[in-house]
Scaffold this motif. Structure first.
Motif, short mmCIF file in Angstrom:
data_model
loop_
_atom_site.label_atom_id
_atom_site.label_comp_id
_atom_site.label_asym_id
_atom_site.label_seq_id
_atom_site.Cartn_x
_atom_site.Cartn_y
_atom_site.Cartn_z
N SER A 99 0.85 -1.12 0.17
CA SER A 99 -0.13 0.02 0.02
C SER A 99 0.87 1.18 -0.15
N THR A 128 -9.08 -15.29 -4.76
CA THR A 128 -10.21 -14.39 -5.08
C THR A 128 -10.55 -13.38 -3.69
N GLY A 129 -9.86 -14.01 -2.58
CA GLY A 129 -10.17 -13.18 -1.31
C GLY A 129 -8.94 -12.19 -1.14
N ASN A 130 -8.16 -12.13 -2.03
CA ASN A 130 -6.98 -11.12 -1.70
C ASN A 130 -7.28 -10.03 -2.38
N GLU A 131 -8.10 -9.18 -1.46
CA GLU A 131 -8.75 -7.87 -1.79
C GLU A 131 -7.67 -6.90 -2.09
N ALA A 132 -6.44 -6.81 -1.44
CA ALA A 132 -5.39 -5.96 -1.82
C ALA A 132 -4.75 -6.21 -3.10
N LEU A 134 -6.19 -7.71 -5.64
CA LEU A 134 -7.34 -7.70 -6.90
C LEU A 134 -7.27 -6.14 -6.94
N GLY A 135 -7.33 -5.31 -5.98
CA GLY A 135 -7.34 -3.83 -6.04
C GLY A 135 -6.06 -3.32 -6.79
N LYS A 138 -6.62 -4.35 -10.66
CA LYS A 138 -7.55 -3.63 -11.30
C LYS A 138 -7.11 -2.16 -11.70
N THR A 147 -12.61 -17.77 -13.56
CA THR A 147 -12.35 -18.25 -12.22
C THR A 147 -11.77 -19.71 -12.31
N GLU A 161 -9.34 -18.92 -7.36
CA GLU A 161 -8.55 -17.92 -8.07
C GLU A 161 -9.05 -17.25 -9.30
N TYR A 162 -8.87 -16.27 -9.49
CA TYR A 162 -9.19 -15.44 -10.58
C TYR A 162 -8.32 -15.41 -11.63
#
Length: 168
Positions: A99, A128-132, A134-135, A138, A147, A161-162
């Motif tokens: 971050s 898929t649960g790795n929000e950081a 994924l952010g 994207k 998926t 996993e995506y």
């Protein structure tokens, strides 16, 4: 003030990259390998780096903070004629440095290199649960293409996993 530099790997970085990868795997529950699962010898790590340096469509980028490695991005290109335009990515950043725009800077360096090398497709997988993660992906322009169901077994649980990609 500390200076962050994104640069290509040098063979002299072998031991430091090995230590960085082991620390990232110990700090994150989202990497492919669990903490301590792979014990890469210095010689194997050196061979891997040399192999990537010899490949026209592969590279390792390092986030170097005043001589200390805090992140990496590995791009491995397809070997077949039909996949040479595509690279698969693995990124890792130490927990204390997430971050802080390091991932963004690694992706920016990757894109400059990719365009110079006529790379057309960047691809990766992310839990898929790795929000950081994924952010970050994207924000860098990656899109979910599909998926992979029950792709990994983490702490006794199957996780999806995506599959993500960005076309240049």
């Amino acid at each position: 003030m500390a200076i962050m530099k994104i640069r290509h790997i040098d063979i002299a970085d072998t031991e430091n990259l090995r230590a960085l990868m082991q620390q990232v795997e110990a700090e994150s529950n989202f990497m492919l390998y669990e903490s301590g699962e792979r014990d890469i010898s210095i010689e194997r790590q050196k061979t891997m780096i040399e192999s990537i340096q010899d490949q026209e469509n592969a590279a390792i980028f390092l986030a170097d903070l005043d001589g200390d490695l805090v992140g990496y991005l590995i791009a491995v290109g397809g070997k077949a004629k039909r996949t040479k335009h595509s690279v698969y990515l693995v990124i890792g950043i130490l927990a204390d440095f997430r971050s802080k725009k390091i991932g963004t800077k690694l992706f920016q360096a990757l894109e400059v290199w990719a365009q110079e090398k006529d790379i057309h497709r960047l691809e990766l997988t992310v839990v898929t649960g790795n929000e950081a993660g994924l952010g970050l992906y994207k924000k860098a322009g990656f899109e979910v293409e599909g998926t992979k169901r029950d792709s990994l077994l983490i702490d006794g649980e199957y996780v999806d996993e995506y599959y993500m990609a960005k076309l240049l």
